[in-house]
Motif scaffolding. Sequence first.
Motif, short mmCIF file in Angstrom:
data_model
loop_
_atom_site.label_atom_id
_atom_site.label_comp_id
_atom_site.label_asym_id
_atom_site.label_seq_id
_atom_site.Cartn_x
_atom_site.Cartn_y
_atom_site.Cartn_z
N LYS A 101 0.49 -1.33 0.02
CA LYS A 101 0.14 -0.19 0.29
C LYS A 101 1.10 1.50 -0.08
O LYS A 101 1.95 1.35 0.37
CB LYS A 101 -0.64 -0.23 0.93
CG LYS A 101 -2.08 -0.66 1.53
CD LYS A 101 -2.88 -0.91 2.51
CE LYS A 101 -4.00 -2.40 2.50
NZ LYS A 101 -4.24 -1.49 3.29
N LEU A 135 5.44 4.68 1.95
CA LEU A 135 6.37 5.92 2.23
C LEU A 135 6.43 5.42 3.99
O LEU A 135 7.55 6.49 3.67
CB LEU A 135 4.90 6.83 2.23
CG LEU A 135 4.61 7.46 0.90
CD1 LEU A 135 3.16 8.38 0.54
CD2 LEU A 135 5.33 7.80 0.22
N ALA A 136 6.06 4.96 3.86
CA ALA A 136 6.19 4.57 5.35
C ALA A 136 7.58 4.74 6.27
O ALA A 136 8.63 4.75 6.30
CB ALA A 136 5.74 3.78 7.04
N GLN A 161 0.57 3.85 2.20
CA GLN A 161 0.90 4.66 2.85
C GLN A 161 2.40 4.08 3.48
O GLN A 161 3.16 4.26 4.40
CB GLN A 161 -0.09 4.17 4.10
CG GLN A 161 -1.02 5.30 3.48
CD GLN A 161 -2.00 4.64 2.35
OE1 GLN A 161 -2.08 3.45 1.74
NE2 GLN A 161 -3.77 5.52 2.57
N ASP A 162 2.32 2.37 3.42
CA ASP A 162 3.41 1.29 3.59
C ASP A 162 4.98 1.96 3.10
O ASP A 162 5.80 1.91 3.98
CB ASP A 162 2.46 0.03 3.97
CG ASP A 162 1.22 -0.35 4.77
OD1 ASP A 162 1.37 0.38 5.32
OD2 ASP A 162 1.08 -1.42 4.20
N ASP A 184 10.33 7.01 4.78
CA ASP A 184 10.86 7.78 5.33
C ASP A 184 11.61 8.18 5.96
O ASP A 184 12.83 8.46 6.89
CB ASP A 184 9.59 8.77 6.24
CG ASP A 184 8.70 8.65 5.37
OD1 ASP A 184 8.89 9.69 4.28
OD2 ASP A 184 7.41 9.36 5.61
N GLU A 214 -0.75 6.55 -8.33
CA GLU A 214 -0.33 5.48 -6.78
C GLU A 214 1.55 6.83 -7.61
O GLU A 214 2.32 6.54 -6.24
CB GLU A 214 -0.38 4.34 -7.63
CG GLU A 214 -1.78 3.74 -6.38
CD GLU A 214 -2.18 2.43 -6.60
OE1 GLU A 214 -2.85 1.85 -6.07
OE2 GLU A 214 -1.52 1.68 -7.41
#
Length: 568
Positions: free
Chosen positions: A349, A354-355, A351-352, A358, A427
Amino acid sequence: MAEYLSPGVYVEEFESGSKPLEGVSTSTAGFIGLAARGPVEGLPQLITSPADFSRVYGGYLSENAFGSYRYLAYAVNQFFLNGGSRLFVTRVAPSDAKSASNEDGAVLSASAKNPGAWGNQVRIIVTPSSKAKTPILEALEGNRYRVKNGSGFYAGDVVVFTSGESKQVNRVVSVQDQTIELSQALTGEVADTALVPSKWLSTSEFTLTVVYGSEAETFEKASLNPEAPNFVDKLVERSSLINLHASAVSEGSVTPFEQIAGADAATFEIILSGGSDGSAAALSPADFIGEDNGPGKRTGIQSFIDNDVVSIIAIPGVTDPNVQLSLVAHCESLGSRFAILDLPREATKVQDVLAHRDLFDSSYCALYNPWLQVFDPLDKRNIFIPPSGTIAGIYSRSDTTRGVQKAPANETLRGVVGLDVQYNNGEQDILNPAGVNLIRAFSGQGIRVWGARTCSSNTLWKYINVRRLFIFLEESIKNGSNWVVFEPNTEQLWARVQRTIDAFLTRVWRDGALAGSSPAEAFYINIGPSTMTQDDIDNGRLIVVIGVAPVKPAEFVVFRITQKTGSE
């Protein structure tokens, strides 16, 4: 200054021009990971093909045993399949891995060269042999004997005197010219001066044959005499399969082979056992980060400190943040290599992804996603593997065919039949600006790398090819300028250095790596009073300021189309 003392003509050579500066290689990769066998400390081993990897590090590992840690062999295969040519590998082994050995070895203590269950298949076959024999010409006083040829006999050697069916075992005390002194006197008539002798004094040794699968090593005429050049410990040092130590020395009354095998044996076989691959549960980030135990003893990432050839590095399938951050720090510290990082397979996903992204802010690394579907020769089915090995091969292929200035993107992936996740444009609109390089499948165009960004927040270093071009320039200039060190820091030296670098950068510009329609637009070189003060010169510093204009990739191709009317 040369001295001229005698009248005559003297011819001397001297260097007046600039020295050519050669570009360094940027296509050599380095991998770290689990393997079935191979050294776990010291310098990384050079691998030039998948067959070479199999010979040194063994084959594929079981998914049941090692799960996500087993991808080194697959990454190596993908690296060469996608255009790689030179690869250095460092093996990591679990802390509970053990080397096979013969625990009950009374005379010869043997163990596999490195940990792993592979050592349980090693066999050591011992057979009797002799390196020298000679007839005795005359018995002298004090257990001394004059022989026809004393070559090959050393103090401490066990020897056998053979006369017909009888044999006498003895030990050499000293050898001088053609005279051999034994520890005990031989019985009976020992002299034999016949043209074809029937009595012989011969050394007693043994031959070791180490067998592992199709590999075999032979160590002929080994001795238990520590003073002899053929001492078994010395001979077996060059083995790539076993370590061996003689726990007993030669005895004068028993031949070395009998000490090892016992009486009445024609051959003797040593079987190694107790070897273990360890378990994935015993692995930790520390195993991959490694330890700096000094030259020749470093492990994991630290082992690449001693290697100045690798310019691309990866740890295929290992996505632990501690390991990846250590790898990036290693690249930043050296400034001469670039890290290719995988994302966890479960991070699909946005969000995962990007986590995980980061966690990094460096121009010396790049992230790639998703995982790739390839054929597994071990299980005879398709599996998903991390992309780093394949991407490293594409880096190498792009450098070889186009040059390091070409962004390693819009390149097809060889040997890849599918993707774990199919990302769409929406995406990628989120992930690409964040510095995550996606691998995508396009209809009629195959599977391609569709990103060329680093993990840096500094926009000057957002493109992979810019960072790698600077690595290439910096390493080439550094390696080609060693001749400058300790030269007189004068204007003549400044002019030679400037000509050297100017010629190199002009060649780089002509190859298309620098922007500009002329060398003056592509780069500048400042050296002399504008870059150095008298204090710099007094303290032995020569400072050269170089500016280059790297080419940037055409990441966004925009065609603006309007309607042309008849009145326009």
